[in-house]
Each structure stands twice: as structure tokens, then as C-alpha cells.
Design an enzyme around this catalytic site. Structure first.
Site, PDB file in Angstrom:
ATOM      1  N   ALA A  11       4.161   6.969  -1.262  1.00 23.77           N
ATOM      2  CA  ALA A  11       4.717   7.189  -2.599  1.00 23.77           C
ATOM      3  C   ALA A  11       3.735   7.866  -3.555  1.00 23.77           C
ATOM      4  CB  ALA A  11       5.153   5.847  -3.214  1.00 23.77           C
ATOM      5  N   SER A  12       2.522   8.100  -3.086  1.00 27.62           N
ATOM      6  CA  SER A  12       1.444   8.586  -3.952  1.00 27.62           C
ATOM      7  C   SER A  12       1.456  10.110  -4.083  1.00 27.62           C
ATOM      8  CB  SER A  12       0.098   8.109  -3.384  1.00 27.62           C
ATOM      9  OG  SER A  12      -0.990   8.926  -3.800  1.00 27.62           O
ATOM     10  N   THR A  13       1.516  10.565  -5.345  1.00 28.74           N
ATOM     11  CA  THR A  13       1.570  12.008  -5.609  1.00 28.74           C
ATOM     12  C   THR A  13       0.334  12.737  -5.090  1.00 28.74           C
ATOM     13  OG1 THR A  13       0.761  11.474  -7.829  1.00 28.74           O
ATOM     14  CG2 THR A  13       3.121  11.923  -7.599  1.00 28.74           C
TER      15      THR A  13
END
EC number: 5.99.1.4
Lengths: 213, 213
Positions: A11-13
């Protein structure tokens, strides 16, 4: 062969930026990459945060989305913010954990995270996970099932606990033994460290002229 | 001539790295730098934080000190942590504000912050401030006095308020008009933006092949 461990949450940009570029960067540096999915959620909750610092601090969040667009443009990508953010990455991280030794796992990560951050897709949605698995050349049914096996859940839990024990507080992170590097911006430094090429690993620079303690 | 504004707090570790390298980097990019001292303290307090995030989050702090050593080594410097950290930067920031159009102000910043992070000096100590002023070729007495003038205090207060209004949440930061870049790692991107050379500022890359929304 020198190696780095690449710690990331689906989920980490900023982990997405690394996913896009780490293959080429590591190949050029002649360093192997061990892909290590983990979950940031428990690490944030241990600090009393119910969500990402990027949501808790609006100014930090606004900068992140703008910075992500600028950095993604340098990689030829546009950005569309997914809803919810952060996405619920448990299932994706379990699939990646089950498939961690599969040669297609990086392709799955790339396809899934690009769907999230270029097209705003929901990484918890079954059709999105299935599409990314197919895109990577993996048979979805088997891997979605393996993701729910007790040993997979245990392995992901252990990875997240190990991350916390190592002092990891965000994603992406890289470790070379006990040496920790945080942030997509530190990929090159981590690769240099793995190769023994970082200035701090030699004394040569200590003899250079300049102010010293 | 294209220009960037360099927002920094004298007590900020990563701002020190920028101070060491921004002169050469900007010269090479043919971009002017407007040095803008400001105070992070009020910005942190507005978030309910009584100290730096690097102290509030031990894992983040531990990584920062190690990362600072690694990055400083690349600039030929060693690191010694000052006590207290963060240092009390009010007086230093006032001197820099009073002297903001003086050609020696960047040298004062470099001398002061190098004293802090290479030798562990206290940036609030009168003898440290005096030593840095002398090192920069400035007469200490006059500048220490000008730092306490009402207009200097007001200008620093205004700069800090402007920083908050612009969405600045940490140091160093760079602005090109309304475009905000946070972090020493974004110096090059900010310089490129000032020159109109950043990919996001042109449409050329949109025609390149690759996945699109």
C-alpha cells in the site's frame, strides 16, 4: 553475490517507486535483491497511529502526493490517488509472502501497485489481485488459496515483527545485514553499501582535507 | 535568473547537509539561491509536538543519526551529536535573518552548523555564535545586536508564519513559486524545476510508451 533486503508494504506509495526501478538499479550494481513484504499497519499502531502519517499530517500528505507525481513522471508514470488510502494490503502481502521465491513475484508487485497508483485501483479487491496475478503469469486460484494458509500468515507476521525489531519505521526500507536505509531515495546508498563501495565503509576519505572533530 | 528559496532551521541536521552542498549545486545548475531561515519549533508545536519527530520516534531518530553519518561521509565530514538536540536555534536564526542579504551569511550558516554537527557544539552558546561570525568574516558585536532588533524578530516570525502557510512541515525545504520540495534529497529536483527542466513541467514524456491511466 552481494545482496540487499527490500522491505515494502504493497500500500506504500514510495515503495511503488522503488518497485518500478529496483530491478534495473540492482542489475546495474550487480547486487541481488531479496524482496521482503511486510505490513506497516502494526508498526503504525504500535505508535498509537490509526492511519498513515500522510493522513495524520495534511501538509505532509499534500507534499507526498505532489512529490509522488513529480518522481513518477521521472519514471514515465502519471498518478491517481486510490481510495481508500492507504489501501488494505493484508491479502496482497500474504500473496507476496506465499510467492516470495517465485520469479514472477516482483512482476505481481509491479502490476498491483501500478494499478493502485496509476489507475487508483483498490489493492484489496479480488478482481484487482486476480488481474495482477494474471499479468505476472501466475495462476490466480492457487495463489489466492496459498495466501490463506496458516504458514503464510505466520511468515508475514514474523516478517512484520522482524521489521519492528530491526527498527524499521516506514517503507520502503533496505537492510544489508544490520545496516538500515529508509526511503526510496536511499536505494542507491543501500546498493553501494552491499557492494562495500560506500564512503563510510572505508577509511580513504578520512585522509582527505577538511574540518574534522 | 531562475531561483529557489532555501528554507532551513539552523538546528536541523539535514539542513546542514544542504548548506554544505547547495552553493556548488546551484552554481552548476545556474540557479540563484535565496536563503530563508525559519523556525521549526512553532511548526512542531502547532502539531502538538514538544520536540523533534526524531526524538519522539526513537527508531526514526536512530536511523537519522546513522543516515546523517553516511551522507556526511559522502561530503567528507564526520558527525558528533550535539546536546541538546535539537539545539535552540532562535538566536542563530535571528542573526541569519538580520544578515540575510549579506554575502557572508551562507558562510556563517556553514561554520555554525558544522560546529554543531561535526564538533557537537551548542548553537545557542554566545562563543559558538561569535566564532562562526568571525569565521565568516563578520564583526560579531554588531550582528549579535542587530539580531535583537524588533524588525529582525518580526521578520523571522513572518518567515515562520509564511512557511506554515505554504505547507512547510520540515527542513530543509525548497520553494519555486508555490511548488514545494521537502528534504535535502530534493535539492536537485528543486533546481531542475527552477530551470524548467523537470519532466512534470513538459508534456514530452507523456508521449513515451508505457502504462497510462
Amino acid at each position: 553475490m552481494p545482496a540487499i533486503r527490500f522491505w515494502f508494504d504493497p500500500a506504500s506509495t514510495y515503495s511503488w517507486l522503488t518497485v518500478l526501478r529496483i530491478g534495473d538499479a540492482a542489475r546495474d550494481a550487480d547486487v541481488e535483491v531479496h524482496w521482503q513484504p511486510f505490513l506497516l499497519g502494526p508498526i503504525f499502531r504500535a505508535r498509537g497511529w490509526e492511519t498513515s502519517p500522510f493522513n495524520l499530517d495534511p501538509a505532509k500528505g499534500a507534499h507526498m502526493w505532489r512529490d509522488l507525481s513529480r518522481r513518477a513522471a521521472m519514471l514515465g508514470q502519471t498518478v491517481c490517488r486510490p481510495d481508500p488510502f492507504p489501501g488494505h494490503s493484508l491479502r496482497a502481502a500474504r500473496i507476496m509472502t506465499a510467492a516470495r521465491t517465485e520469479p514472477w513475484m516482483p512482476d505481481f508487485a509491479g502490476a498491483l501497485m501500478t494499478a493502485a497508483f496509476v489507475r487508483g485501483a483498490d489493492i484489496a479487491a479480488p478482481e484487482v489481485l486476480t488481474g495482477a496475478l494474471e499479468s505476472a503469469g501466475a495462476a490466480p486460484g492457487g495463489w489466492l488459496a496459498r495466501a490463506e494458509a496458516p504458514e503464510t500468515k505466520a511468515a508475514l507476521r514474523a516478517a512484520t515483527e522482524e521489521a519492528a525489531a530491526r527498527g524499521i519505521f516506514g517503507a520502503p526500507s533496505f537492510t544489508v545485514g544490520d545496516e538500515l536505509f529508509w526511503g526510496d531515495d536511499r536505494l542507491e546508498d543501500a546498493l553501494a553499501w552491499a557492494s562495500g563501495r560506500h564512503p563510510l565503509q572505508s577509511d580513504a576519505w578520512l585522509d582527505a582535507p577538511g574540518p574534522r572533530v
